[in-house]
Motif scaffolding. Sequence first.
Motif, PDB file in Angstrom:
ATOM      1  N   VAL A  35       0.797  -1.226   0.000  1.00 41.23           N
ATOM      2  CA  VAL A  35       0.000   0.000   0.000  1.00 41.23           C
ATOM      3  C   VAL A  35       0.831   1.279   0.000  1.00 41.23           C
ATOM      4  CG1 VAL A  35      -2.017  -1.111   1.020  1.00 41.23           C
ATOM      5  CG2 VAL A  35      -0.270  -0.118   2.520  1.00 41.23           C
ATOM      6  N   SER A  36       2.156   1.145  -0.099  1.00 33.69           N
ATOM      7  CA  SER A  36       2.988   2.348  -0.178  1.00 33.69           C
ATOM      8  C   SER A  36       4.312   2.010  -0.847  1.00 33.69           C
ATOM      9  CB  SER A  36       3.248   2.935   1.216  1.00 33.69           C
ATOM     10  OG  SER A  36       4.073   2.067   1.980  1.00 33.69           O
ATOM     11  N   ASN A  40      -4.154   2.849  -0.264  1.00 39.35           N
ATOM     12  CA  ASN A  40      -5.543   2.892   0.167  1.00 39.35           C
ATOM     13  C   ASN A  40      -6.163   4.208  -0.305  1.00 39.35           C
ATOM     14  OD1 ASN A  40      -5.268   0.433   1.473  1.00 39.35           O
ATOM     15  ND2 ASN A  40      -4.550   1.397   3.351  1.00 39.35           N
ATOM     16  N   PHE A  41      -7.465   4.212  -0.415  1.00 42.38           N
ATOM     17  CA  PHE A  41      -8.123   5.371  -1.018  1.00 42.38           C
ATOM     18  C   PHE A  41      -9.294   5.842  -0.164  1.00 42.38           C
ATOM     19  CE2 PHE A  41     -10.437   1.688  -2.508  1.00 42.38           C
ATOM     20  CZ  PHE A  41     -11.750   2.089  -2.436  1.00 42.38           C
ATOM     21  N   LEU A  42      -9.802   6.994  -0.543  1.00 42.91           N
ATOM     22  CA  LEU A  42     -10.928   7.603   0.150  1.00 42.91           C
ATOM     23  C   LEU A  42     -12.048   7.936  -0.827  1.00 42.91           C
ATOM     24  CD1 LEU A  42      -9.064  10.249   2.348  1.00 42.91           C
ATOM     25  CD2 LEU A  42      -9.862   8.010   3.074  1.00 42.91           C
ATOM     26  N   ASP A  43     -13.265   7.841  -0.323  1.00 45.52           N
ATOM     27  CA  ASP A  43     -14.411   8.395  -1.032  1.00 45.52           C
ATOM     28  C   ASP A  43     -14.596   9.808  -0.474  1.00 45.52           C
ATOM     29  OD1 ASP A  43     -16.901   9.186  -1.971  1.00 45.52           O
ATOM     30  OD2 ASP A  43     -17.739   7.175  -1.884  1.00 45.52           O
ATOM     31  N   GLY A  94      -1.552   3.924   6.867  1.00 48.77           N
ATOM     32  CA  GLY A  94      -1.990   4.991   7.763  1.00 48.77           C
ATOM     33  C   GLY A  94      -3.131   5.794   7.177  1.00 48.77           C
ATOM     34  N   LEU A  95      -4.182   5.086   6.734  1.00 51.47           N
ATOM     35  CA  LEU A  95      -5.305   5.754   6.071  1.00 51.47           C
ATOM     36  C   LEU A  95      -5.968   6.789   6.970  1.00 51.47           C
ATOM     37  CD1 LEU A  95      -7.019   5.780   3.444  1.00 51.47           C
ATOM     38  CD2 LEU A  95      -8.580   4.191   4.592  1.00 51.47           C
ATOM     39  N   VAL A  96      -5.954   6.543   8.271  1.00 44.85           N
ATOM     40  CA  VAL A  96      -6.616   7.475   9.193  1.00 44.85           C
ATOM     41  C   VAL A  96      -6.008   8.871   9.085  1.00 44.85           C
ATOM     42  CG1 VAL A  96      -5.124   6.981  11.185  1.00 44.85           C
ATOM     43  CG2 VAL A  96      -7.497   7.690  11.551  1.00 44.85           C
ATOM     44  N   LEU A  97      -4.726   8.956   8.738  1.00 38.78           N
ATOM     45  CA  LEU A  97      -4.104  10.270   8.540  1.00 38.78           C
ATOM     46  C   LEU A  97      -4.737  10.994   7.357  1.00 38.78           C
ATOM     47  CD1 LEU A  97      -0.308   9.355   8.973  1.00 38.78           C
ATOM     48  CD2 LEU A  97      -1.928  10.112  10.714  1.00 38.78           C
ATOM     49  N   VAL A  98      -4.946  10.260   6.272  1.00 39.83           N
ATOM     50  CA  VAL A  98      -5.530  10.855   5.071  1.00 39.83           C
ATOM     51  C   VAL A  98      -6.971  11.268   5.337  1.00 39.83           C
ATOM     52  CG1 VAL A  98      -5.899  10.572   2.596  1.00 39.83           C
ATOM     53  CG2 VAL A  98      -4.054   9.333   3.711  1.00 39.83           C
ATOM     54  N   VAL A 152      -7.142   5.508  -7.563  1.00 34.13           N
ATOM     55  CA  VAL A 152      -6.766   4.131  -7.246  1.00 34.13           C
ATOM     56  C   VAL A 152      -7.416   3.148  -8.222  1.00 34.13           C
ATOM     57  CG1 VAL A 152      -6.895   2.312  -5.496  1.00 34.13           C
ATOM     58  CG2 VAL A 152      -6.308   4.647  -4.838  1.00 34.13           C
ATOM     59  N   LEU A 153      -8.658   3.401  -8.614  1.00 32.81           N
ATOM     60  CA  LEU A 153      -9.321   2.510  -9.575  1.00 32.81           C
ATOM     61  C   LEU A 153      -8.559   2.473 -10.892  1.00 32.81           C
ATOM     62  CD1 LEU A 153     -11.694   0.665 -10.216  1.00 32.81           C
ATOM     63  CD2 LEU A 153     -12.982   2.683 -10.977  1.00 32.81           C
TER      64      LEU A 153
END
Length: 379
Positions: free
Chosen positions: A162-163, A186-189, A294-298, A370-371
């Motif tokens: 993931v990185s 990892n990604f975000l909506d 560390g998705l929570v950071l993003v 990401v897609l």
Amino acid sequence: MKKILFYLDSLLLGGEQKIAIDYLNLLHSHYQISLLVNMDFGEDNFFLSQVPKGIPISFVIEKGLLLSLKYYKKNRTNSLKNRILYSWYLAKKRKVRQKRIAPILQSFDYDYCIDFSNKLPVSVTDERVLAWNHSSIHGTSQKTIDNFLKPKYQKIGKIVVVSESMKEEYLTIFPEFQEKIVVLPNFLDLDKILSLSSESIPEQDSFFLCCSRLDPRKDITTIIKAFSLWKKDPQHQEKLFILGSGTEQPNLEALSKSLALESEIKFLGQKENPYPYMKQAKLFLHASLQEGFGLVLVEAMACKTPVISTDCPVGPKEILENGTSGILIPMKDENSLYRAIQKIMENESIYLDYQAKAYQRAHDFSKENVLMRLTPLLF
């Protein structure tokens, strides 16, 4: 339409599971998805209700066995009988999985299998498998590397990390698999986060936020100690809100009490929607000793909240662009964390600069980006 079997260890509350739900929502409209979950925890399947409708769900290990295992684990110190039964149910859990996993997989018709927990046994993997790795390989035993990971990676199609930092780690250990290792962050909506973050919260305080599993590896102790330094100035009115649950909570509550901060630190438990807290927090504090991404950071950055994080292996440095989009500090160093809090909170121009850069950086992790990187792997 391509058929994808998505394999996940559980639907309990956790970062990996949350990301899995995001992937299921992303892929559902493009592929025919089936979800296979290793363990059915019944009422504790936190994310079960969030699996997109239309995706069939199967479990390998039924909830009755797991409930019995949970009971005897909790009570194994009470009697010899309970210790024996705990060992028996633990062995039975392994045997059930070993017996059922292959026939279940053979019952599915799929073009690719996303092994999102990287826990599929070597014996049932083949070139259709993409194995996800969510955290640093640092600390993984040589036995696991030699007897599980290497044989498995020899057979599968792709090894997903993931990185870029994780890729470098993996290449030092698995140089022979260079062509198989790919990076998919990892990604975000972002639209969803924006919508959810607008909800109200009952608390009216000004606060710093920590959102994490309450686990020794997250080192929330350092955050509490740094916060105690900040609170030595009576003009500092901020409280510390801690979202999450875990085995460390009694120790962290005891530490708060020993520092006379029990009224200033609030343990708010698990929140299905943490984004209003992220949006309203003055700062997001993260002191983890190890991450994969560390998705929570993003997520916090997407809520326009400045981030201070430890420079742990392996994700934060990449997310925060070596300190450009947030502040990086050494691990286990409350004084450095305190100075970083001072730096941001006592200079409005610095605060606004980190706020803007954090929000801008978060958009690099959109689901659309990401897609575009995932699609070529599935064709």
